[in-house]
Scaffold this active site. Structure first.
Site, short mmCIF file in Angstrom:
data_model
loop_
_atom_site.label_atom_id
_atom_site.label_comp_id
_atom_site.label_asym_id
_atom_site.label_seq_id
_atom_site.Cartn_x
_atom_site.Cartn_y
_atom_site.Cartn_z
N SER A 52 21.17 -68.21 9.55
CA SER A 52 21.32 -69.13 8.92
C SER A 52 20.92 -70.84 9.20
CB SER A 52 22.96 -68.83 8.03
OG SER A 52 23.51 -69.71 9.22
N HIS A 53 21.33 -70.39 10.67
CA HIS A 53 21.01 -72.13 11.33
C HIS A 53 19.64 -71.36 12.31
CE1 HIS A 53 24.23 -72.30 9.88
NE2 HIS A 53 24.85 -73.72 10.10
N ARG A 57 16.07 -72.44 8.70
CA ARG A 57 16.27 -74.52 8.44
C ARG A 57 14.77 -74.69 8.29
NH1 ARG A 57 21.66 -75.79 6.38
NH2 ARG A 57 23.17 -74.24 7.39
N HIS A 125 23.04 -83.76 10.69
CA HIS A 125 23.52 -82.25 11.25
C HIS A 125 22.93 -81.73 10.08
CE1 HIS A 125 25.11 -79.76 14.28
NE2 HIS A 125 25.58 -80.65 14.79
N ALA A 127 22.63 -78.02 11.92
CA ALA A 127 22.34 -77.32 12.64
C ALA A 127 23.42 -76.10 12.97
CB ALA A 127 21.71 -77.58 14.04
N HIS A 191 26.87 -72.20 3.87
CA HIS A 191 26.40 -72.44 2.84
C HIS A 191 24.99 -71.65 3.17
CE1 HIS A 191 24.25 -74.85 -0.38
NE2 HIS A 191 25.32 -75.39 -0.38
N ASP A 193 24.67 -68.88 4.94
CA ASP A 193 24.50 -67.61 4.84
C ASP A 193 24.81 -67.42 3.31
OD1 ASP A 193 24.96 -67.12 7.27
OD2 ASP A 193 27.19 -67.70 7.83
N HIS A 235 45.16 -73.20 1.52
CA HIS A 235 45.87 -74.44 1.85
C HIS A 235 45.54 -74.01 3.01
CE1 HIS A 235 49.73 -71.42 2.61
NE2 HIS A 235 49.40 -72.36 3.68
N GLY A 311 31.60 -65.15 19.84
CA GLY A 311 29.99 -65.59 20.98
C GLY A 311 30.24 -64.27 21.44
N ARG A 313 28.65 -61.62 20.02
CA ARG A 313 27.08 -60.44 19.58
C ARG A 313 26.34 -61.96 19.98
NH1 ARG A 313 26.27 -60.37 13.27
NH2 ARG A 313 24.25 -60.07 12.88
#
Length: 341
Positions: A52-53, A57, A125, A127, A191, A193, A235, A311, A313
């Site tokens: 997704s990044h 992008r 930003h 990424a 977002h 994803d 919350h 991390g 994966r």
């Protein structure tokens, strides 16, 4: 993280993908220096399975540059504010080049004082956030970063979106192990994803977002078309998202998630906000003991039955990419080559 687009996969060497992305960004309005920084970030995300990044992008970068919303040639202005404080005006450009410009001074201050803060404002930003902090852990430092984004998240108990996805990233060294790194949105889902799920025609799990009428929805397109995401954990996630707004925008001098309007720039995709990075040198207090203690914690987490560390994966995907090349679909590769001309 999400699966790549459907279709046959091809594998490309990391350096080849990085060069291709750099040529695209340079061709579409970035200086050579900015293009190199963004291309490395984007190629790293693709390599590590954060699709997704990753190359997903690139069309957004291109359309944003074409819209005039961001300055792809901006030269960041670094200010040495105090013994443990660095401030950078990104000059309407991207945040990663601003970080690169201030990085040496930031590390120097952290080594001297034990802790240092980098406040970036007037920045975009677009990424993954973990590539901003992981390199500090590689040098034995602890790093924490927050960045706010465009309004797309309804605070818990509210009626309309106000916050961004507002991620938090953390990295710490670990003796005999890759750095401990996590990067998480304070929204229920990133977002990007949601966009990938919409493109693939996939439904989302319950509790991710609402439609334009404020009703719970598992349809990603409904969330994107006038709807909004929800914070994770009700919350609790909402409070963390508020904290990110204060640290990344109020403290740095950047825009809050609702304070910018890109309506006059059709095609703009990048949030114009701020970023805060805190770097700590644990060696001043603990010497090498901190990294050893980190390893002890990891060992206890595994002994407790944890099947996957934060991390982990990414590191597996990275190792596979180093052996076989970075995975992307043939369609994605063809699209990148078309953008490169």
């Amino acid at each position: 993280m999400s699966a790549p687009s459907t279709g046959p996969l091809v594998r490309v060497a990391f350096t080849e993908l990085q060069a291709l992305l750099q040529s695209i960004l340079h061709r579409h309005g970035c200086s050579a220096e900015v293009a190199a920084v963004l291309a490395h970030n984007c190629a790293s995300a693709q390599r590590d399975g954060a699709h997704s990044h990753g190359v997903f992008r690139i069309p957004g970068y291109v359309s944003t540059l074409a819209s005039g919303w961001v300055d792809g040639k901006a030269v960041p202005q670094v200010s040495d504010v105090a013994s443990g404080y660095v401030r950078v005006d990104a000059r309407g450009g991207f945040a990663q080049p601003a970080l690169a410009a201030a990085r040496e001074l930031l590390v120097q201050k952290a080594r001297q004082a034990g802790i240092a803060v980098l406040a970036i404002h007037n920045s975009h930003h677009f990424a993954a956030l973990w590539p901003d902090v992981e390199p500090f852990a590689d040098e034995g430092l602890v790093a924490l970063s927050v960045v706010n984004s465009m309004t797309c998240v309804v605070p818990h108990g509210a009626r309309k979106p106000l916050f961004g996805t507002n991620p938090i990233a953390f990295a710490a060294p670990c003796a005999g192990h890759a750095p401990i790194v996590f990067d998480m949105a304070t929204s229920a889902m990133a977002h990007g994803d949601v966009q990938i799920a919409a493109r693939a025609g996939q439904r989302l799990p319950e509790g991710m977002g609402v439609d334009a009428q404020g009703q719970p929805s598992s349809d990603p397109q409904a969330i994107l078309d006038g709807g909004a995401l929800l914070p994770f954990g009700g919350h609790k996630g909402s409070a963390l998202s508020m904290m990110v707004e204060l640290l990344a925008a109020a403290l740095t001098g950047g825009n809050f998630s609702w304070e910018f309007d890109w309506a006059s720039h059709p095609g703009a995709k990048t949030p114009w906000t701020g970023q805060l990075i805190i770097v700590i040198d644990p060696s001043l207090a603990e010497g090498e003991r901190f990294a050893l203690r980190s390893r002890a914690l990891v060992e206890q987490m595994l002994a407790a039955g944890l099947s996957r560390l934060p991390g982990e994966r990414r590191y597996r995907e990275r190792a596979l990419a180093e052996r076989e090349g970075v995975a992307l679909t043939a369609q994605e590769l063809a699209g990148l080559k078309a953008l490169a001309g």
